[in-house]
Design an enzyme around this catalytic site. Structure first.
Site, PDB file in Angstrom:
ATOM      1  N   HIS A 130     -10.579 -26.971 -35.347  1.00 19.86           N
ATOM      2  CA  HIS A 130     -11.757 -26.333 -34.760  1.00 19.86           C
ATOM      3  C   HIS A 130     -12.353 -27.197 -33.645  1.00 19.86           C
ATOM      4  O   HIS A 130     -13.568 -27.395 -33.552  1.00 19.86           O
ATOM      5  CB  HIS A 130     -12.808 -26.021 -35.832  1.00 19.86           C
ATOM      6  CG  HIS A 130     -12.299 -25.055 -36.851  1.00 19.86           C
ATOM      7  ND1 HIS A 130     -12.080 -23.723 -36.579  1.00 19.86           N
ATOM      8  CD2 HIS A 130     -11.907 -25.240 -38.133  1.00 19.86           C
ATOM      9  CE1 HIS A 130     -11.603 -23.124 -37.643  1.00 19.86           C
ATOM     10  NE2 HIS A 130     -11.468 -24.024 -38.605  1.00 19.86           N
ATOM     11  N   LYS A 174       0.850  -1.202   0.000  1.00 18.05           N
ATOM     12  CA  LYS A 174       0.000   0.000   0.000  1.00 18.05           C
ATOM     13  C   LYS A 174       0.879   1.244   0.000  1.00 18.05           C
ATOM     14  O   LYS A 174       0.616   2.218  -0.689  1.00 18.05           O
ATOM     15  CB  LYS A 174      -0.907  -0.004   1.236  1.00 18.05           C
ATOM     16  CG  LYS A 174      -1.656   1.309   1.434  1.00 18.05           C
ATOM     17  CD  LYS A 174      -2.672   1.227   2.540  1.00 18.05           C
ATOM     18  CE  LYS A 174      -3.261   2.625   2.780  1.00 18.05           C
ATOM     19  NZ  LYS A 174      -4.514   2.599   3.500  1.00 18.05           N
TER      20      LYS A 174
END
Ligand SMILES: NC(=O)c1ncn([C@@H]2O[C@H](COP(=O)(O)O)[C@@H](O)[C@H]2O)c1NC=O
Length: 521
Positions: free
Chosen positions: A282, A144
């Site tokens: 595919h 932080k």
């Protein structure tokens, strides 16, 4: 890391608190040599001190012993104020001075081995003991406060620390990258804890109230399914290694569609224990075959539909031999995936610029599958071969003569191979190879026609067939009968089973009911 010098802050004081001690002595030596004061916790401090590097112990700093079996050692204002003070703010600097607290410029911390402890089969109490509390709190504080503090959570980044210290400290850009990495590490840790507690501490063993994923970017891809779509590959450290972790031994980077096809191919090839090759386009098979060796399996799989195999992706469930590699000459192939390759096979492949060659980790599929739907995900246990319906010993002969020997082996092969065909799926097989595949149609009759047409009259005659789900009417089955198919495996379970079986009986066709369905979407 950025080369910008903006916001470089010298490292004068570092806090080291690590579970994994590898590299920590060398790091401490480098910091000490650069004049950095080191503060450290229990066994980290002992490790560093033993190497002759002076350390201030956290207890000296806090004036408080490490207590409650190490549950409380760094959870103290003198530690967290030192990590959280934003030194850009005069108020914070003044408060620290009034309270006699010195700021930290660097935190190096890695956490208790929670995941490893769970994986070891340890009991609940031992797992709970390995939930790190103080470490994540410090890492969050430092991350932080990246405006003032650099935080390092990975042993891999120790080299960067030594470099940055020498260069006069971390730049702001470097501290931001480190902070983001640290928050991601903490999130991954928390997901592991939350997933485990959701099952270990509650009754909801199968469907816990919380399910979490912690995905880390592995690679950006050139584009997605289509060139106008952006795409990237993320890996799930909590999942068993698979295609996402495969090593690219040769060729240009994998595309999005290559991954999709390779995954389908890898699944199909690994449904068999004998040498097997699956050729996929595919996400559907152009051919699947087993053989005495992988080269023979490839010849048989390719022969199923050589036209469609052009530009396909191949998966092989055993080491790729030079014989197989040479067979690919003149067959445009996008990618091949296998557990390993003979050296000479790799040499053959190195001449093929467009072929990607992947070595995948041993087949170890995740027990659950996830599918995205708008607003959420569906989770299901994976469809695996070991279901009782995949063992012919559990099949029911509904009509016709029982198969034996090679015919039965072909039907078992067809039933296993049809799992890799998108629904509605009809698959014709002969001699351990697919000869006609009908996939992805919205009715079973069209899939049957497609399979028969792909096979051609000669190969369809005398073949065996598998249907991934029951025949709702006799029409689809009739297409197979008319083509001369001699036996069919299908789950059964239609309200018109009797009608379907009657049509088969009239034609003298053998029909086995497997009792298990293998839809694949
Ligand atoms: N309890 C605490 O205040 C605390 N502070 C730091 N730790 C962890 O203790 C480990 C280091 O301890 P040691 O240096 O004694 O091996 C690190 O993994 C660190 O994340 C803590 N342990 C668990 O929460």
């Amino acid at each position: 890391m950025s080369t910008s010098t903006e916001g470089r802050r010298p490292v004068k004081r570092a806090l080291l608190s690590v579970w994994y001690k590898d590299g920590i002595v060398e790091l401490a030596q480098a910091l000490h040599a650069a004049g950095v004061e080191i503060v450290s916790t229990g066994s980290t401090a002992s490790t560093v001190e033993k190497a002759g590097v002076p350390v201030t112990r956290v207890e000296e700093l806090t004036g408080f012993p490490e207590i409650l079996s190490d549950r409380v050692k760094t959870l103290h204002p003198k530690v967290h104020a030192g990590l959280l003070a934003d030194l850009r703010l005069d108020g914070h600097v003044q408060e620290l001075a009034e309270l006699g607290i010195e700021p930290f410029d660097l935190l190096v911390s890695n956490l208790y081995p929670f995941t490893e402890t769970v994986a070891s089969g340890a009991g609940v109490e031992d797992c709970i003991a390995k939930i790190d509390i103080g470490g994540p709190a410090m890492v969050r504080s430092a991350a932080k406060n990246h405006a003032s503090v650099a935080v390092v959570t990975s042993v891999d980044a120790y080299g960067l620390i030594a470099e940055a210290v020498k260069a006069g400290g971390f730049t702001l850009a470097e501290r931001k990258v480190l902070a983001a990495r640290a928050f991601a590490d903490i999130a991954e840790y928390d997901v592991a804890v939350a997933r485990w507690t959701a099952t270990a501490l509650t009754e909801n063993a199968q469907w816990p109230a919380f399910e979490g994923l912690a995905l880390k970017l592995e690679n950006t891809l050139r584009y997605g399914e289509n060139p106008h779509q952006q795409a990237a590959l993320y890996v799930d450290a909590a999942a068993p290694a698979g295609l996402a972790q495969a090593e690219l031994l040769h060729g240009i980077e994998m595309s999005f569609n290559n991954y999709v096809d390779a995954d389908a191919a890898w699944r199909s090839a690994n449904d068999f224990t004998e040498p097997c090759v699956a050729i996929i386009k595919h996400a559907n098979p152009c051919g699947i075959a087993v053989g005495a060796d992988v080269a023979e399996a490839h010849r048989k799989a390719h022969a199923c539909d050589p036209l469609s195999a052009y530009g396909g992706v191949i998966a092989v469930n055993q080491e790729v031999t030079v014989e197989l590699a040479k067979q690919l000459d003149g067959i445009l192939t996008e990618a091949i995936v296998a557990p390993s390759y003979q050296q000479e096979a790799l040499e053959v492949f190195r001449a093929k610029k467009k072929l990607r060659v992947l070595a995948a980790p041993a087949w170890n599929p995740a027990p659950a599958e996830i599918k995205q739907v708008s607003g959420g995900v569906l989770v299901q246990s994976a469809d695996r071969v070991d279901a009782s319906g995949d063992d012919p010993a559990n099949w029911t002969l509904a009509t016709g003569e029982a198969l034996t020997g090679a015919d039965l082996a072909d039907l078992v092969f067809a039933w296993r191979a049809v799992r890799g065909v998108k629904s509605n799926a009809i698959l014709l097989a002969k001699d351990g190879a697919t000869v006609g595949v009908g996939m992805g149609q919205v009715n079973r009759v069209d899939s049957a026609h497609l399979a028969v047409n792909r096979a051609g009259a000669e190969r369809a005659e005398g073949s065996v067939a598998a249907s991934d789900a029951f025949f709702p009417f006799p029409d689809g089955l009739q297409v197979l009968i008319d083509a001369g198919v001699k036996a069919v495996a299908q789950p059964g379970g239609s309200i018109r089973d009797a009608e379907v079986i009657e049509a088969a009986a009239k034609a003298g066709l053998t029909v086995y009911l497997t009792g298990t369905r293998h839809f694949y979407h």
